[in-house]
Motif scaffolding. Structure first.
Motif, mmCIF file in Angstrom:
data_model
loop_
_atom_site.group_PDB
_atom_site.id
_atom_site.type_symbol
_atom_site.label_atom_id
_atom_site.label_comp_id
_atom_site.label_asym_id
_atom_site.label_seq_id
_atom_site.Cartn_x
_atom_site.Cartn_y
_atom_site.Cartn_z
ATOM 1 N N GLU A 17 0.831 -1.199 0.000
ATOM 2 C CA GLU A 17 0.000 0.000 0.000
ATOM 3 C C GLU A 17 0.867 1.251 0.000
ATOM 4 O OE1 GLU A 17 -2.800 0.005 3.165
ATOM 5 O OE2 GLU A 17 -3.697 -1.931 2.635
ATOM 6 N N LEU A 18 0.513 2.207 -0.860
ATOM 7 C CA LEU A 18 1.219 3.481 -0.924
ATOM 8 C C LEU A 18 0.966 4.271 0.355
ATOM 9 C CD1 LEU A 18 2.855 5.469 -2.779
ATOM 10 C CD2 LEU A 18 0.635 6.451 -3.406
ATOM 11 N N THR A 19 2.050 4.695 1.021
ATOM 12 C CA THR A 19 1.911 5.481 2.249
ATOM 13 C C THR A 19 2.426 6.905 2.100
ATOM 14 O OG1 THR A 19 4.047 4.649 3.061
ATOM 15 C CG2 THR A 19 2.061 3.444 3.727
ATOM 16 N N ARG A 20 3.213 7.161 1.056
ATOM 17 C CA ARG A 20 3.732 8.515 0.865
ATOM 18 C C ARG A 20 4.112 8.712 -0.594
ATOM 19 N NH1 ARG A 20 9.131 11.247 3.663
ATOM 20 N NH2 ARG A 20 8.596 13.429 3.202
ATOM 21 N N GLU A 21 3.806 9.891 -1.116
ATOM 22 C CA GLU A 21 4.196 10.263 -2.471
ATOM 23 C C GLU A 21 4.659 11.713 -2.437
ATOM 24 O OE1 GLU A 21 2.124 10.849 -6.876
ATOM 25 O OE2 GLU A 21 1.305 9.358 -5.483
ATOM 26 N N VAL A 22 5.883 11.959 -2.899
ATOM 27 C CA VAL A 22 6.462 13.299 -2.855
ATOM 28 C C VAL A 22 6.862 13.711 -4.263
ATOM 29 C CG1 VAL A 22 8.207 14.787 -1.809
ATOM 30 C CG2 VAL A 22 7.393 12.770 -0.568
ATOM 31 N N ASP A 23 6.362 14.855 -4.703
ATOM 32 C CA ASP A 23 6.699 15.388 -6.020
ATOM 33 C C ASP A 23 7.815 16.414 -5.855
ATOM 34 O OD1 ASP A 23 6.878 16.459 -8.536
ATOM 35 O OD2 ASP A 23 4.744 16.916 -8.745
ATOM 36 N N ILE A 24 9.012 16.081 -6.363
ATOM 37 C CA ILE A 24 10.147 16.999 -6.234
ATOM 38 C C ILE A 24 10.627 17.486 -7.600
ATOM 39 C CG2 ILE A 24 10.916 16.023 -4.043
ATOM 40 C CD1 ILE A 24 13.080 14.512 -5.580
ATOM 41 N N ALA A 25 9.787 17.331 -8.620
ATOM 42 C CA ALA A 25 10.193 17.727 -9.973
ATOM 43 C C ALA A 25 10.614 19.188 -10.023
ATOM 44 C CB ALA A 25 9.051 17.462 -10.956
ATOM 45 N N GLY A 26 9.968 20.036 -9.221
ATOM 46 C CA GLY A 26 10.290 21.454 -9.231
ATOM 47 C C GLY A 26 11.648 21.788 -8.650
ATOM 48 N N SER A 27 12.274 20.824 -7.974
ATOM 49 C CA SER A 27 13.598 21.052 -7.380
ATOM 50 C C SER A 27 14.729 20.587 -8.285
ATOM 51 C CB SER A 27 13.694 20.326 -6.032
ATOM 52 O OG SER A 27 12.734 20.813 -5.123
ATOM 53 N N LEU A 28 14.390 20.039 -9.451
ATOM 54 C CA LEU A 28 15.400 19.541 -10.376
ATOM 55 C C LEU A 28 15.680 20.578 -11.456
ATOM 56 C CD1 LEU A 28 14.030 15.903 -10.859
ATOM 57 C CD2 LEU A 28 15.475 16.809 -9.012
ATOM 58 N N SER A 29 16.860 20.495 -12.048
ATOM 59 C CA SER A 29 17.207 21.387 -13.147
ATOM 60 C C SER A 29 16.526 20.917 -14.428
ATOM 61 C CB SER A 29 18.725 21.423 -13.346
ATOM 62 O OG SER A 29 19.371 21.976 -12.208
ATOM 63 N N PRO A 30 16.337 21.810 -15.403
ATOM 64 C CA PRO A 30 15.689 21.424 -16.660
ATOM 65 C C PRO A 30 16.404 20.252 -17.331
ATOM 66 C CG PRO A 30 15.859 23.811 -16.510
ATOM 67 C CD PRO A 30 16.639 23.258 -15.353
ATOM 68 N N GLY A 31 15.620 19.284 -17.786
ATOM 69 C CA GLY A 31 16.178 18.131 -18.492
ATOM 70 C C GLY A 31 16.621 16.998 -17.600
ATOM 71 N N GLU A 32 16.600 17.187 -16.280
ATOM 72 C CA GLU A 32 17.036 16.131 -15.361
ATOM 73 C C GLU A 32 15.877 15.204 -15.009
ATOM 74 O OE1 GLU A 32 20.590 18.454 -12.908
ATOM 75 O OE2 GLU A 32 18.641 18.117 -11.952
ATOM 76 N N THR A 33 16.201 13.953 -14.725
ATOM 77 C CA THR A 33 15.214 12.990 -14.246
ATOM 78 C C THR A 33 15.777 12.251 -13.045
ATOM 79 O OG1 THR A 33 16.018 11.494 -15.969
ATOM 80 C CG2 THR A 33 13.936 12.599 -16.383
ATOM 81 N N LEU A 34 14.891 11.828 -12.146
ATOM 82 C CA LEU A 34 15.313 11.120 -10.939
ATOM 83 C C LEU A 34 15.911 9.760 -11.275
ATOM 84 C CD1 LEU A 34 12.460 11.744 -8.332
ATOM 85 C CD2 LEU A 34 14.813 12.594 -8.261
ATOM 86 N N LEU A 35 16.862 9.336 -10.453
ATOM 87 C CA LEU A 35 17.470 8.017 -10.600
ATOM 88 C C LEU A 35 17.518 7.285 -9.259
ATOM 89 C CD1 LEU A 35 18.944 5.890 -12.281
ATOM 90 C CD2 LEU A 35 21.082 7.124 -11.846
ATOM 91 N N ASN A 36 18.274 7.818 -8.289
ATOM 92 C CA ASN A 36 18.479 7.147 -7.006
ATOM 93 C C ASN A 36 17.561 7.693 -5.922
ATOM 94 O OD1 ASN A 36 20.992 5.364 -7.334
ATOM 95 N ND2 ASN A 36 21.665 7.302 -8.235
ATOM 96 N N SER A 37 17.253 6.829 -4.950
ATOM 97 C CA SER A 37 16.519 7.262 -3.758
ATOM 98 C C SER A 37 16.844 6.306 -2.619
ATOM 99 C CB SER A 37 15.009 7.292 -4.016
ATOM 100 O OG SER A 37 14.536 6.050 -4.501
#
Length: 523
Positions: free
Chosen positions: A182-202
């Motif tokens: 079950e999903l317990t948390r979802e965090v949108d951090i796209a606005g903290s990344l530079s243009p053209g970047e995508t998430l990889l590690n967590s």
């Protein structure tokens, strides 16, 4: 490095299963695509040489590379080769993460709507790979970075990032009434990344923060990038980010406590030789956020090596207890194993304890994390040579040419080497082996065996591809035994990871998983 193709594999697995909604059924075995030749078993069963228990990193977690220190080791037993039994399943998990009570989780494909297949997480029976539970993000187009998912052992929370810029925390619960995700948390951090970047590690840290990095992986939606971002999200949702121009991240990261270790390299298409190994930590309350503990320059070479998947250093960093961090550079000629102090040095030039040249001149490369173990006195570090590894395929290419020449590993010079690190002193080569391996191996401290997956060279030269499990003695480098797994491209590991759990060694394949366990006698 296999993380580049797993979600694509799951998508194709889902999309090509043109079926109406069906109940979840036990998986079928992986069919061989060629007739197997050669001996079924070579060598003799191992006697079992239990090693020191592995060093535990905090928070305790399970990942593709074993733990957040990326040691590639486990205290669980693997097979000794006693009357070994081989099984397989048409179930694509890719990475396997293990709960403290032996539960198994991994990737999952939803085929209930063939026009809109979804990629998510699954809970599995370790003995059969039957599905116990599944979870999918609401957005069916979300690309999950399953290669670098994490299971935090203290609460069975699964953490995975998405290319949309979201972090997902999914709770696994096992009880008498079954298993749930079950999903317990979802965090949108796209606005903290530079243009053209995508998430990889967590990764989780000990303060409940979620560390993240952007990154680029060949043949995935995580395409070319011109910068990197490292940061963390506090439990209250506050995001801290540090932007690194003209550097990219192409592999996993290591973490212990609240300190993250990261390797960055030059941009693709450039001849810059500048790469860095970094240590970052959280800032004090009221600070700016991400604090750089130290950074060390390494030689990233002038180009990507034949068979290489990264422009800079190819190895996900691994931690040697609380003393050192190790990775490899990408120097032209011969790459070097780098051993760096975890604590900052007064003179930055002293951050590197030693740099050990590896393999032959002009035939030296690596894209796989080091395998690490501490015996109470010294650290052993094993590295494999990935020079001229055959190209990794996506499933479309695979299905069009399942038994093609892309399977042939005989062009690899191969080789694995163990380097011993004596704290406070230096490094020396312990042993070398001519084994050719492109998958990600795993060490069992319970048996003292390094498990891997290789190809029989004799048949490969004639276009027949027979695959074997292998057991290598950690202390001596001796090849103890090998057991035939299957034949043809359907049993090609495609440079995907192996995993030890429950007395078994599992190897991920293009179509599923094959595993080996002892028969009548178990360790």
């Amino acid at each position: 490095m296999w993380a580049r193709t797993l979600p694509v594999a799951l998508q194709l697995s889902a999309a090509t299963a043109a079926l109406p909604p069906l109940p979840i059924l036990p998986p079928l075995p992986v069919p061989p695509s060629q007739i197997a030749g050669g001996e079924d078993f070579v060598g003799a069963p191992a006697v079992g040489n239990q090693l020191h228990h592995k060093v535990q990193f905090q928070p305790r977690a399970s990942l593709m590379h074993g733990d957040a220190g990326n040691t590639g080791s486990t205290d669980s037993a693997g097979p000794l080769g006693q009357d070994p039994d081989v099984k397989s399943a048409l179930q694509i998990l890719g990475v396997m993460v293990w709960g403290p009570d032996g539960t198994l989780s991994g990737g999952r494909a939803d085929i209930s709507n063939i026009l809109m297949p979804r990629i998510g997480l699954g809970a599995y029976d370790p003995a059969t790979l039957e599905v116990l539970a599944e979870w999918f993000p609401d957005n069916p187009d979300e690309y999950l970075n399953l290669g670098y998912m994490e299971l935090r052992l203290e609460d069975n929370s699964l953490l995975v990032s998405g290319a949309s810029g979201r972090l997902y925390v999914v709770q696994r619960t096992d009880g008498s009434d079954g298993t749930s995700l079950e999903l317990t948390r979802e965090v949108d951090i796209a606005g903290s990344l530079s243009p053209g970047e995508t998430l990889l590690n967590s990764l989780f840290d000990t303060e409940g923060n979620i560390w993240f990095t952007t990154g680029t992986l060949t043949s995935t939606p995580l395409g070319p990038q011109s910068s990197a971002t490292i940061g963390y999200v506090e439990p209250d949702g506050t995001v801290h980010a540090l932007h690194l121009p003209d550097q990219i991240i192409e592999n996993g990261i290591a973490l212990n406590g609240t300190t993250a270790y990261v390797v960055t390299g030059p941009l693709n298409g450039t001849t810059s030789t500048t790469g860095y190994v970094w240590a970052f930590t959280t800032d004090s309350p009221g600070g700016d956020g991400v604090r750089t503990v130290w950074k060390a320059l390494y030689d990233a070479g002038t180009h990507q090596k034949p068979g290489g998947l990264t422009r800079g250093g190819g190895a996900t960093p691994a931690l040697l207890g609380g003393d050192y961090v190790t990775t490899t550079d990408n120097a032209d000629g011969r790459i070097k194993l780098l051993i760096l102090h975890q604590e900052p040095r007064e003179d930055p030039d002293d951050q590197v304890l030693c740099a050990v040249p590896l393999f032959d001149e002009g035939a030296s490369s690596n894209d796989v994390r080091p395998t690490v173990h501490f015996d109470g006195e010294r650290y052993g570090v094993v590295i494999q040579n990935g020079y001229a590894v055959p190209p990794m395929l996506d499933h479309t290419q695979f299905l069009l040419d399942v038994n093609g020449a892309w399977n042939n590993m005989t062009g690899m010079p191969g080789g694995i080497v163990r380097v011993d690190v004596n704290p406070g002193e230096g490094c020396e080569v312990r042993w070398e082996s001519d084994v050719r391996i492109k998958s990600v191996p795993a060490l069992s401290t319970k048996t003292g065996v390094l498990y891997g997956y290789v190809q029989e060279e004799e048949f490969a030269a004639d276009g027949t591809y027979v695959w074997y499990f292998i057991a290598v003695d950690w202390e001596s480098g001796e090849l103890l035994w090998k057991k035939r797994a299957g034949a043809g491209g359907s049993y090609n590991d495609n440079a995907w990871p192996g995993s030890v759990g429950g007395g078994r060694f599992y190897q991920s394949l293009m179509l599923g998983v094959v595993w080996i366990e002892d028969g009548s006698e178990k360790y």
